[in-house]
Design a protein around this motif. Sequence first.
Motif, short mmCIF file in Angstrom:
data_model
loop_
_atom_site.label_atom_id
_atom_site.label_comp_id
_atom_site.label_asym_id
_atom_site.label_seq_id
_atom_site.Cartn_x
_atom_site.Cartn_y
_atom_site.Cartn_z
N MET A 104 0.81 -1.22 0.00
CA MET A 104 0.00 0.00 0.00
C MET A 104 0.85 1.27 0.00
SD MET A 104 -3.23 -0.99 2.46
CE MET A 104 -4.68 -1.70 1.66
N LEU A 124 -0.80 4.11 -1.97
CA LEU A 124 -2.23 4.32 -1.74
C LEU A 124 -2.61 5.79 -1.86
CD1 LEU A 124 -4.43 2.23 -1.04
CD2 LEU A 124 -4.22 2.92 1.34
N THR A 128 -8.88 8.32 -3.44
CA THR A 128 -8.44 7.75 -2.15
C THR A 128 -9.62 7.57 -1.20
OG1 THR A 128 -7.91 9.95 -1.29
CG2 THR A 128 -6.12 8.73 -2.36
N VAL A 184 -10.65 2.32 -1.70
CA VAL A 184 -9.67 1.51 -0.97
C VAL A 184 -10.29 0.16 -0.61
CG1 VAL A 184 -8.28 1.35 1.13
CG2 VAL A 184 -8.43 3.54 -0.10
N LYS A 219 -10.14 -2.20 -3.49
CA LYS A 219 -8.82 -2.81 -3.66
C LYS A 219 -8.63 -3.98 -2.70
CE LYS A 219 -6.73 1.60 -5.03
NZ LYS A 219 -5.73 2.64 -4.70
N LEU A 248 -5.56 6.38 5.37
CA LEU A 248 -6.44 6.05 4.25
C LEU A 248 -6.98 4.63 4.41
CD1 LEU A 248 -4.49 7.61 1.24
CD2 LEU A 248 -6.54 8.51 2.36
N LEU A 249 -6.12 3.72 4.84
CA LEU A 249 -6.59 2.37 5.13
C LEU A 249 -7.57 2.39 6.28
CD1 LEU A 249 -6.57 -0.71 4.96
CD2 LEU A 249 -4.45 -0.72 6.29
N ALA A 253 -11.10 3.27 5.35
CA ALA A 253 -11.80 2.16 4.71
C ALA A 253 -12.24 1.13 5.75
CB ALA A 253 -10.90 1.51 3.66
N ASN A 301 -2.17 0.75 -8.00
CA ASN A 301 -3.45 1.38 -7.71
C ASN A 301 -4.53 1.02 -8.72
OD1 ASN A 301 -3.14 2.86 -5.28
ND2 ASN A 301 -1.86 4.36 -6.33
#
Length: 296
Positions: free
Chosen positions: A18, A21, A27, A32, A35, A61-62, A65, A262
């Motif tokens: 990642m 990312l 984003t 996410v 993905k 960002l993770l 999600a 990505n």
Amino acid sequence: MDRITLDTIDLSRLVYGMWRLGDDTDTSPKHVQAKIESCLAQGITSFDQADIYGGYSAEALLGHALRAAPGLRNQMEIITKCDIVAPVGRHAAARVKHYDTSAAHINASVDASLSDMAIDHIDLLLIHRPDPLMDHMETGAALDALVASGKVRAVGVSNFRPWDVTLLQSGMTNRLCTNQIELSLVAHQGFTNSDVAFHQERSIPLMAWSPLAGGRLLAESGTQLRARLAQIGADHGTDWSAAAVAWLLRHPARIIPVLGTNSLARIGTIATALEIEMDRQTWFELYTLIMGHEVA
């Protein structure tokens, strides 16, 4: 998909990286999540992060999600790294980019990663780069304490040479269960400079970052190497990149490639590398092509 056991945890045979990312045009948590779900559909359950990725933004960002779809967390193994301090993001006040393997920094980094990713534990924590000022007893004790606390399930290193590994291990109770190093057809020095042999001897699986060598393998377009990789990929219903990853998978050291893209289309084909069974002569054929000469 086959799995690799690293002491107290199992990882999928391929890992989704990642590090890019935050470079995507989208984003959003939904993108996410898409993905992650594409990876999970292929049996790729392990995801590689680092606090510094995206200027200290990729973990968050993770986390966005996972907050939006909390059910994903129990299907994932989350890997992250710490010790690089760059003068951006949360470390903007730093005067110079440096490494910090002090207990205080490692603990603060872990707490920030847990908060950013909205998780209660990290499956695998890696020290990102060797620190010339590392106090191996302090660093080792900090890693052991994190495992004992339950914040971290297993620990390892990244970009360490064999002597760096043995130094840190000498100050620890828990075993360093992996080393994530650069390995690819282009960056093949690890196969002859003792990096791979050291870990293979100790049954420590290696993780390989940049298994496609970034733009360097792309620069091989039009060469004999790319043509041969494309042919191998086509023979198995896939492309040149899967053949390049299969070259790493062929090695008996149980190398775990970390693949980052990505593109949802590209993510959906990552696991095709596992469909390529590479024999010894084909492995050496590719090795010869990248070296530009036959082995001695």
